[in-house]
Design a protein around this motif. Structure first.
Motif, PDB file in Angstrom:
ATOM      1  N   SER A  67      42.979  28.443   2.142  1.00  9.27           N
ATOM      2  CA  SER A  67      41.579  28.040   2.112  1.00  9.27           C
ATOM      3  C   SER A  67      41.116  27.783   3.545  1.00  9.27           C
ATOM      4  O   SER A  67      41.894  27.897   4.493  1.00  9.27           O
ATOM      5  CB  SER A  67      41.417  26.775   1.261  1.00  9.27           C
ATOM      6  N   GLU A  68      39.855  27.422   3.669  1.00 10.15           N
ATOM      7  CA  GLU A  68      39.321  27.130   4.988  1.00 10.15           C
ATOM      8  C   GLU A  68      40.120  25.986   5.604  1.00 10.15           C
ATOM      9  O   GLU A  68      40.483  25.029   4.912  1.00 10.15           O
ATOM     10  CB  GLU A  68      37.856  26.749   4.872  1.00 10.15           C
ATOM     11  N   HIS A  69      40.392  26.105   6.884  1.00 10.54           N
ATOM     12  CA  HIS A  69      41.219  25.120   7.579  1.00 10.54           C
ATOM     13  C   HIS A  69      40.702  24.970   8.997  1.00 10.54           C
ATOM     14  O   HIS A  69      40.383  25.965   9.651  1.00 10.54           O
ATOM     15  CB  HIS A  69      42.678  25.611   7.607  1.00 10.54           C
ATOM     16  N   TYR A  70      40.616  23.723   9.446  1.00  6.39           N
ATOM     17  CA  TYR A  70      40.227  23.442  10.829  1.00  6.39           C
ATOM     18  C   TYR A  70      41.276  22.543  11.460  1.00  6.39           C
ATOM     19  O   TYR A  70      41.706  21.562  10.852  1.00  6.39           O
ATOM     20  CB  TYR A  70      38.844  22.779  10.888  1.00  6.39           C
ATOM     21  N   ALA A  71      41.676  22.881  12.653  1.00  4.20           N
ATOM     22  CA  ALA A  71      42.731  22.147  13.346  1.00  4.20           C
ATOM     23  C   ALA A  71      42.338  20.685  13.556  1.00  4.20           C
ATOM     24  O   ALA A  71      41.216  20.382  13.960  1.00  4.20           O
ATOM     25  CB  ALA A  71      43.039  22.806  14.691  1.00  4.20           C
ATOM     26  N   VAL A  72      43.301  19.809  13.261  1.00  7.70           N
ATOM     27  CA  VAL A  72      43.163  18.372  13.495  1.00  7.70           C
ATOM     28  C   VAL A  72      44.401  17.897  14.245  1.00  7.70           C
ATOM     29  O   VAL A  72      45.447  18.544  14.215  1.00  7.70           O
ATOM     30  CB  VAL A  72      43.001  17.569  12.185  1.00  7.70           C
ATOM     31  N   GLN A  73      44.271  16.758  14.913  1.00 10.97           N
ATOM     32  CA  GLN A  73      45.401  16.216  15.659  1.00 10.97           C
ATOM     33  C   GLN A  73      46.083  15.111  14.863  1.00 10.97           C
ATOM     34  O   GLN A  73      45.435  14.331  14.163  1.00 10.97           O
ATOM     35  CB  GLN A  73      44.956  15.661  17.006  1.00 10.97           C
ATOM     36  N   LEU A  74      47.399  15.056  14.984  1.00 12.66           N
ATOM     37  CA  LEU A  74      48.203  13.982  14.426  1.00 12.66           C
ATOM     38  C   LEU A  74      47.722  12.653  15.003  1.00 12.66           C
ATOM     39  O   LEU A  74      47.426  12.559  16.188  1.00 12.66           O
ATOM     40  CB  LEU A  74      49.680  14.218  14.786  1.00 12.66           C
ATOM     41  N   LYS A  75      47.658  11.631  14.135  1.00 12.27           N
ATOM     42  CA  LYS A  75      47.236  10.296  14.559  1.00 12.27           C
ATOM     43  C   LYS A  75      48.343   9.287  14.244  1.00 12.27           C
ATOM     44  O   LYS A  75      49.111   9.484  13.299  1.00 12.27           O
ATOM     45  CB  LYS A  75      45.974   9.867  13.821  1.00 12.27           C
ATOM     46  N   HIS A  76      48.381   8.222  15.004  1.00 11.97           N
ATOM     47  CA  HIS A  76      49.356   7.160  14.759  1.00 11.97           C
ATOM     48  C   HIS A  76      49.270   6.658  13.314  1.00 11.97           C
ATOM     49  O   HIS A  76      50.285   6.416  12.669  1.00 11.97           O
ATOM     50  CB  HIS A  76      49.153   6.002  15.740  1.00 11.97           C
ATOM     51  N   HIS A  79      51.324   7.945  10.148  1.00 14.27           N
ATOM     52  CA  HIS A  79      52.695   7.503   9.829  1.00 14.27           C
ATOM     53  C   HIS A  79      52.767   6.799   8.488  1.00 14.27           C
ATOM     54  O   HIS A  79      53.700   7.015   7.714  1.00 14.27           O
ATOM     55  CB  HIS A  79      53.256   6.605  10.934  1.00 14.27           C
ATOM     56  N   GLU A  80      51.777   5.981   8.180  1.00 17.09           N
ATOM     57  CA  GLU A  80      51.800   5.242   6.917  1.00 17.09           C
ATOM     58  C   GLU A  80      51.294   6.080   5.738  1.00 17.09           C
ATOM     59  O   GLU A  80      51.524   5.725   4.588  1.00 17.09           O
ATOM     60  CB  GLU A  80      51.000   3.947   7.032  1.00 17.09           C
ATOM     61  N   ASN A  81      50.633   7.189   6.028  1.00 14.97           N
ATOM     62  CA  ASN A  81      50.038   8.005   4.963  1.00 14.97           C
ATOM     63  C   ASN A  81      50.886   9.183   4.504  1.00 14.97           C
ATOM     64  O   ASN A  81      50.531   9.855   3.543  1.00 14.97           O
ATOM     65  CB  ASN A  81      48.672   8.518   5.419  1.00 14.97           C
ATOM     66  N   TYR A  82      51.980   9.458   5.219  1.00 10.44           N
ATOM     67  CA  TYR A  82      52.839  10.591   4.873  1.00 10.44           C
ATOM     68  C   TYR A  82      54.294  10.150   4.807  1.00 10.44           C
ATOM     69  O   TYR A  82      54.715   9.267   5.548  1.00 10.44           O
ATOM     70  CB  TYR A  82      52.670  11.743   5.880  1.00 10.44           C
ATOM     71  N   ASP A  83      55.039  10.810   3.940  1.00  9.77           N
ATOM     72  CA  ASP A  83      56.465  10.506   3.765  1.00  9.77           C
ATOM     73  C   ASP A  83      57.334  11.316   4.710  1.00  9.77           C
ATOM     74  O   ASP A  83      58.454  10.912   5.028  1.00  9.77           O
ATOM     75  CB  ASP A  83      56.892  10.826   2.326  1.00  9.77           C
ATOM     76  N   LEU A  84      56.831  12.470   5.117  1.00  5.64           N
ATOM     77  CA  LEU A  84      57.633  13.421   5.869  1.00  5.64           C
ATOM     78  C   LEU A  84      56.751  14.179   6.844  1.00  5.64           C
ATOM     79  O   LEU A  84      55.671  14.647   6.478  1.00  5.64           O
ATOM     80  CB  LEU A  84      58.263  14.398   4.869  1.00  5.64           C
ATOM     81  N   PHE A  85      57.216  14.273   8.092  1.00  3.24           N
ATOM     82  CA  PHE A  85      56.551  15.061   9.124  1.00  3.24           C
ATOM     83  C   PHE A  85      57.515  16.169   9.512  1.00  3.24           C
ATOM     84  O   PHE A  85      58.616  15.891   9.991  1.00  3.24           O
ATOM     85  CB  PHE A  85      56.211  14.188  10.342  1.00  3.24           C
ATOM     86  N   VAL A  86      57.111  17.404   9.267  1.00  9.68           N
ATOM     87  CA  VAL A  86      57.983  18.554   9.487  1.00  9.68           C
ATOM     88  C   VAL A  86      57.421  19.352  10.654  1.00  9.68           C
ATOM     89  O   VAL A  86      56.330  19.924  10.560  1.00  9.68           O
ATOM     90  CB  VAL A  86      58.093  19.413   8.212  1.00  9.68           C
ATOM     91  N   VAL A  87      58.178  19.374  11.758  1.00 10.07           N
ATOM     92  CA  VAL A  87      57.709  19.999  12.989  1.00 10.07           C
ATOM     93  C   VAL A  87      58.350  21.369  13.190  1.00 10.07           C
ATOM     94  O   VAL A  87      59.424  21.655  12.663  1.00 10.07           O
ATOM     95  CB  VAL A  87      57.967  19.086  14.206  1.00 10.07           C
ATOM     96  N   MET A  88      57.671  22.180  13.996  1.00 12.90           N
ATOM     97  CA  MET A  88      58.106  23.554  14.203  1.00 12.90           C
ATOM     98  C   MET A  88      59.087  23.722  15.360  1.00 12.90           C
ATOM     99  O   MET A  88      59.883  24.653  15.349  1.00 12.90           O
ATOM    100  CB  MET A  88      56.897  24.464  14.448  1.00 12.90           C
ATOM    101  N   ASP A  89      59.023  22.832  16.364  1.00 12.67           N
ATOM    102  CA  ASP A  89      59.939  22.982  17.493  1.00 12.67           C
ATOM    103  C   ASP A  89      60.217  21.635  18.163  1.00 12.67           C
ATOM    104  O   ASP A  89      59.608  20.621  17.820  1.00 12.67           O
ATOM    105  CB  ASP A  89      59.429  24.019  18.499  1.00 12.67           C
TER     106      ASP A  89
END
Length: 149
Positions: A67-76, A79-89
């Motif tokens: 679907s439509e997607h616009y880039a957003v930046q990770l915010k401090h 951390h409390e809103n997600y269980d897992l942060f999966v990074v590419m590198d």
């Protein structure tokens, strides 16, 4: 509900590809209501921009809806809103750790570790190989889903 945030440098190639691939894998398992899946950037360079056209083309070519997607930046506060942060590198890992204020809860992981591989996801921004990045991301997302269900 399992809340997953995929993270890459600009949030226009790898992390949105991972977001939509994972959403499709979850949909195929009939688990849409059990997951919240999003993506973001560690940089501000692409904020507000859509998915990079070659990344969109690869998703289309492989039959992955998006679907439509616009880039957003990770915010401090993420951390409390997600269980897992999966990074590419590894670079994303360092920046995400800085933005989130560490990782004392063990929420940060490299995507390819879920495929049993100790390396970065191929970066198509530099390689121009969106097919290779897609294959890496698919393999990582399949492993991630297996680890969660």
């Amino acid at each position: 509900m399992i809340r997953i945030m995929f993270v890459c440098h600009g949030n226009i190639c790898r992390s949105p590809m991972a977001e939509f691939i994972m959403k499709e894998l979850v949909r195929r398992e009939g688990l849409e209501d059990d997951f919240l899946i999003a993506s973001c950037a560690v940089s501000t360079e692409e904020i507000g921009n859509g998915i990079y056209p070659p990344a969109k083309n690869e998703l289309k070519r492989r039959g992955i809806p998006f679907s439509e997607h616009y880039a957003v930046q990770l915010k401090h506060s993420d951390h409390e809103n997600y269980d897992l942060f999966v990074v590419m590198d590894k670079s994303n890992l360092r920046r995400a750790r800085d933005i989130l204020g560490g990782d004392s809860e063990g929420k940060l992981h490299m995507l390819m570790e879920y495929a049993g591989i100790s390396r970065d996801v191929s970066d198509p921004w530099y390689s121009r190989r969106f097919d290779v990045a897609f294959d890496d991301i698919m393999q990582g997302c399949e492993g991630l889903l297996r680890s969660l269900i």
